[in-house]
Design a protein around this motif. Structure first.
Motif, PDB file in Angstrom:
ATOM      1  N   SER A   1      27.860  -3.752  61.032  1.00 38.09           N
ATOM      2  CA  SER A   1      26.846  -2.836  60.511  1.00 38.09           C
ATOM      3  C   SER A   1      25.619  -2.909  61.401  1.00 38.09           C
ATOM      4  O   SER A   1      25.467  -3.824  62.208  1.00 38.09           O
ATOM      5  CB  SER A   1      26.479  -3.199  59.071  1.00 38.09           C
ATOM      6  OG  SER A   1      25.952  -4.513  59.009  1.00 38.09           O
ATOM      7  N   GLY A   2      24.735  -1.932  61.232  1.00 41.19           N
ATOM      8  CA  GLY A   2      23.530  -1.923  62.034  1.00 41.19           C
ATOM      9  C   GLY A   2      22.548  -0.879  61.544  1.00 41.19           C
ATOM     10  O   GLY A   2      22.768  -0.229  60.525  1.00 41.19           O
ATOM     11  N   HIS A   3      21.472  -0.728  62.306  1.00 47.03           N
ATOM     12  CA  HIS A   3      20.424   0.218  61.928  1.00 47.03           C
ATOM     13  C   HIS A   3      19.503   0.459  63.118  1.00 47.03           C
ATOM     14  O   HIS A   3      19.531  -0.267  64.113  1.00 47.03           O
ATOM     15  CB  HIS A   3      19.628  -0.291  60.728  1.00 47.03           C
ATOM     16  CG  HIS A   3      18.997  -1.627  60.939  1.00 47.03           C
ATOM     17  ND1 HIS A   3      17.770  -1.792  61.543  1.00 47.03           N
ATOM     18  CD2 HIS A   3      19.437  -2.866  60.643  1.00 47.03           C
ATOM     19  CE1 HIS A   3      17.471  -3.075  61.596  1.00 47.03           C
ATOM     20  NE2 HIS A   3      18.470  -3.747  61.060  1.00 47.03           N
ATOM     21  N   CYS A   4      18.674   1.464  62.958  1.00 46.34           N
ATOM     22  CA  CYS A   4      17.670   1.768  63.973  1.00 46.34           C
ATOM     23  C   CYS A   4      16.516   0.761  63.856  1.00 46.34           C
ATOM     24  O   CYS A   4      16.490  -0.078  62.948  1.00 46.34           O
ATOM     25  CB  CYS A   4      17.167   3.196  63.811  1.00 46.34           C
ATOM     26  SG  CYS A   4      16.285   3.481  62.263  1.00 46.34           S
ATOM     27  N   LEU A   5      15.547   0.863  64.727  1.00 44.47           N
ATOM     28  CA  LEU A   5      14.413  -0.068  64.750  1.00 44.47           C
ATOM     29  C   LEU A   5      13.622  -0.049  63.446  1.00 44.47           C
ATOM     30  O   LEU A   5      13.250  -1.093  62.924  1.00 44.47           O
ATOM     31  CB  LEU A   5      13.493   0.268  65.936  1.00 44.47           C
ATOM     32  CG  LEU A   5      12.292  -0.627  66.153  1.00 44.47           C
ATOM     33  CD1 LEU A   5      12.729  -2.074  66.409  1.00 44.47           C
ATOM     34  CD2 LEU A   5      11.480  -0.118  67.341  1.00 44.47           C
ATOM     35  N   CYS A   6      13.399   1.113  62.871  1.00 41.61           N
ATOM     36  CA  CYS A   6      12.587   1.201  61.645  1.00 41.61           C
ATOM     37  C   CYS A   6      13.410   1.069  60.371  1.00 41.61           C
ATOM     38  O   CYS A   6      12.848   0.919  59.280  1.00 41.61           O
ATOM     39  CB  CYS A   6      11.773   2.489  61.629  1.00 41.61           C
ATOM     40  SG  CYS A   6      12.731   3.990  61.319  1.00 41.61           S
ATOM     41  N   GLY A   7      14.745   1.139  60.469  1.00 41.94           N
ATOM     42  CA  GLY A   7      15.610   1.004  59.307  1.00 41.94           C
ATOM     43  C   GLY A   7      15.888   2.300  58.564  1.00 41.94           C
ATOM     44  O   GLY A   7      16.593   2.287  57.558  1.00 41.94           O
ATOM     45  N   ALA A   8      15.377   3.422  59.037  1.00 47.41           N
ATOM     46  CA  ALA A   8      15.603   4.699  58.356  1.00 47.41           C
ATOM     47  C   ALA A   8      17.048   5.180  58.487  1.00 47.41           C
ATOM     48  O   ALA A   8      17.531   5.928  57.648  1.00 47.41           O
ATOM     49  CB  ALA A   8      14.647   5.768  58.892  1.00 47.41           C
ATOM     50  N   VAL A   9      17.749   4.756  59.535  1.00 47.33           N
ATOM     51  CA  VAL A   9      19.156   5.107  59.734  1.00 47.33           C
ATOM     52  C   VAL A   9      19.955   3.806  59.749  1.00 47.33           C
ATOM     53  O   VAL A   9      19.641   2.882  60.502  1.00 47.33           O
ATOM     54  CB  VAL A   9      19.381   5.878  61.055  1.00 47.33           C
ATOM     55  CG1 VAL A   9      20.861   6.228  61.225  1.00 47.33           C
ATOM     56  CG2 VAL A   9      18.517   7.123  61.116  1.00 47.33           C
TER      57      VAL A   9
END
Length: 148
Positions: A8-16
């Motif tokens: 799993s993962g996400h963008c820098l800000c966590g919005a995606v």
């Protein structure tokens, strides 16, 4: 997508955010000019998964560019923080490339090829034992050829 989560993962800000339910079908270090510009360094590390194995939550934006082979490469990024996350190419439909740095944990990553080696900066050291392609890797065999 199945319930088992490979990564799993996400963008820098966590919005995606995203989850992946299978191991990658291939992995690469790409030195093409577009990946260098998108990453801001000498290459982009990418792991490729069947699109059906990836679940994405959050809004993304995209940018399309034409590759040197004439295919369209669509890069998806977070509209809030600008993190480059995913990519698709018309050359490999149904496959999603994910920027390895966007994963929460990526010790499993081992590139199996280096593409666009002709563009590799001298300062960007790569494993000399990996197969290299001066341009992109050969396209996958067509379904007609695979069945004959």
């Amino acid at each position: 997508m199945s319930e088992a989560i490979f990564a799993s993962g996400h963008c820098l800000c966590g919005a995606v955010e995203f989850t992946v339910s299978s191991a990658p079908i291939l992995s690469a270090q790409c030195h093409c000019e577009h990946c260098q510009r998108a990453s801001g360094t000498g290459h982009m590390s990418l792991a490729f998964f069947p699109e059906a194995a990836v679940a994405i939550r959050g809004e993304t934006r995209h940018f399309d560019s034409v590759t040197d082979t004439g295919s369209i490469n669509t890069r998806y990024f977070c509209p809030t923080c600008g993190s480059r996350l995913f990519g698709q190419t018309t050359m490999r439909p149904g496959v999603l490339g994910i920027a390895v740095g966007a994963f929460d944990q990526h010790t499993w990553f081992k590139p199996d090829r280096i593409v666009y080696h002709r563009n590799k900066p001298a300062w960007d050291f790569m494993d000399p034992n990996l197969p290299t392609f001066e341009t992109g890797a050969p396209p996958p065999p067509s379904k007609d050829k695979a069945s004959s």
